[in-house]
Design an enzyme around this catalytic site. Structure first.
Site, PDB file in Angstrom:
ATOM      1  N   ASN A 145       8.455   4.677   4.649  1.00 51.25           N
ATOM      2  CA  ASN A 145       7.513   5.782   4.462  1.00 51.25           C
ATOM      3  C   ASN A 145       6.781   5.578   3.140  1.00 51.25           C
ATOM      4  O   ASN A 145       7.373   5.100   2.172  1.00 51.25           O
ATOM      5  CB  ASN A 145       8.284   7.111   4.400  1.00 51.25           C
ATOM      6  N   HIS A 162       5.088   7.739   0.182  1.00 52.43           N
ATOM      7  CA  HIS A 162       5.125   9.113  -0.316  1.00 52.43           C
ATOM      8  C   HIS A 162       4.317   9.169  -1.615  1.00 52.43           C
ATOM      9  O   HIS A 162       4.512   8.337  -2.499  1.00 52.43           O
ATOM     10  CB  HIS A 162       6.573   9.530  -0.576  1.00 52.43           C
ATOM     11  N   SER A 183       5.213   5.927  -3.851  1.00 54.63           N
ATOM     12  CA  SER A 183       6.436   5.163  -3.597  1.00 54.63           C
ATOM     13  C   SER A 183       6.492   4.777  -2.127  1.00 54.63           C
ATOM     14  O   SER A 183       6.121   5.572  -1.258  1.00 54.63           O
ATOM     15  CB  SER A 183       7.679   6.021  -3.900  1.00 54.63           C
ATOM     16  N   ASP A 207      12.632  12.291   1.939  1.00 55.52           N
ATOM     17  CA  ASP A 207      12.116  11.493   0.819  1.00 55.52           C
ATOM     18  C   ASP A 207      13.214  11.028  -0.133  1.00 55.52           C
ATOM     19  O   ASP A 207      12.989  10.879  -1.347  1.00 55.52           O
ATOM     20  CB  ASP A 207      11.047  12.283   0.035  1.00 55.52           C
TER      21      ASP A 207
HETATM   22  C1  GRF Z   1      -1.121   9.682   1.809  1.00 58.27           C
HETATM   23  O1  GRF Z   1      -1.388  10.225   0.561  1.00 58.27           O
HETATM   24  C2  GRF Z   1       0.351   9.531   2.013  1.00 58.27           C
HETATM   25  O2  GRF Z   1       1.020   9.146   0.877  1.00 58.27           O
HETATM   26  C3  GRF Z   1       0.698  10.944   2.377  1.00 58.27           C
HETATM   27  O3  GRF Z   1      -0.322  11.345   3.232  1.00 58.27           O
HETATM   28  C4  GRF Z   1      -1.498  10.646   2.899  1.00 58.27           C
HETATM   29  C5  GRF Z   1      -1.971   9.937   4.125  1.00 58.27           C
HETATM   30  O4  GRF Z   1      -3.253   9.436   3.968  1.00 58.27           O
HETATM   31  N1  GRF Z   1       2.031  11.056   2.897  1.00 58.27           N
HETATM   32  P1  GRF Z   1      -3.926   8.615   5.135  1.00 58.27           P
HETATM   33  O5  GRF Z   1      -3.786   9.420   6.426  1.00 58.27           O
HETATM   34  O6  GRF Z   1      -3.238   7.273   5.227  1.00 58.27           O
HETATM   35  O7  GRF Z   1      -5.351   8.479   4.738  1.00 58.27           O
END
Ligand code: GRF
Length: 218
Positions: free
Chosen positions: A100, A102, A129, A138
């Protein structure tokens, strides 16, 4: 790839594959939101989506999605902006193969509103991360992080945009390690070339992950 939103991280992966800098194939994009922009970034044959409301339980939804994922026989499953909490059964089914991204420097700011919380805390640094997914939200072993300065960002949107810029090279870099067989999860630790990382790799200013051995024999 699991995504609920616009899918810029997915696009970064697709672009890296097209450019020949990531030796991988996206075999499916799975979403809990049929209208997610991420789905439109791949051909219809690679799209799967369903609405959780159509399933009796969270477990039933995750089982259906899990079956669809398993049918594509992926080596790795990557959550990039997937906004539902995965059930324990799903995580256990794919454990060790589930990553994932995050938007915080874990273990700081698990969950939502990470950018607002970093601003409210007066942090000088923030970032993103990539971690293995475990049942606790997370909380899995962190593989790599990218750090950005907070200075100059007056609102969460500006900070989110700054973090997103480093998310893309961070995720692609980690996937390079993953698809080359160098990355694993063992006893709750992330390992690189069979050795525990002990601390996350860092994305440096040239967009490389450091430190990690150039030659595993060294
Ligand atoms: C990213 O900031 C990711 O870290 C978070 O959601 C956002 C997703 O962005 N969990 P995208 O859909 O890849 O543009």
């Amino acid at each position: 790839m699991l995504a609920s939103g616009r899918g810029t991280n997915l696009q970064a992966i697709l672009d890296a594959i097209a450019a020949g800098s990531l030796d991988a194939e996206v075999v499916g994009v799975f979403s809990d939101r049929p209208e997610a922009g991420a789905l439109a970034r791949v051909p219809p044959s690679l799209r799967w989506s369903d609405t959780p409301a159509g399933h009796a339980t969270r477990e039933a939804f995750d089982a259906a999605m899990g079956d669809a994922i398993a049918a594509t026989r992926p080596d790795w499953i990557v959550c990039a902006g997937y906004l539902r909490i995965l059930t324990d059964g799903f995580v256990e089914r794919f454990r060790g193969r589930l990553l994932n991204i995050h938007p915080s420097l874990l273990p700081k700011y698990r969950g939502l509103r990470t950018h607002s919380r970093a601003l409210e805390a007066g942090d000088a640094e923030h970032g993103a991360s990539v971690h293995f997914v475990v049942p606790e939200l997370d909380a899995g072993a962190v593989v790599a992080q990218a750090v950005v300065p907070v200075a100059g960002c007056v609102d969460p949107g500006a900070l989110a945009a700054r973090v997103l810029e480093v998310e893309h090279p961070l995720l692609v870099s980690v996937l390079r390690l993953a698809v080359s067989g160098r990355l694993a999860e063992r006893d709750g630790d992330a390992t690189l070339d069979g050795h525990p990382l002990f601390m996350p790799l860092r994305l440096d200013s040239s967009g490389q992950l450091a430190p990690f051995p150039q030659n595993p024999q060294d």
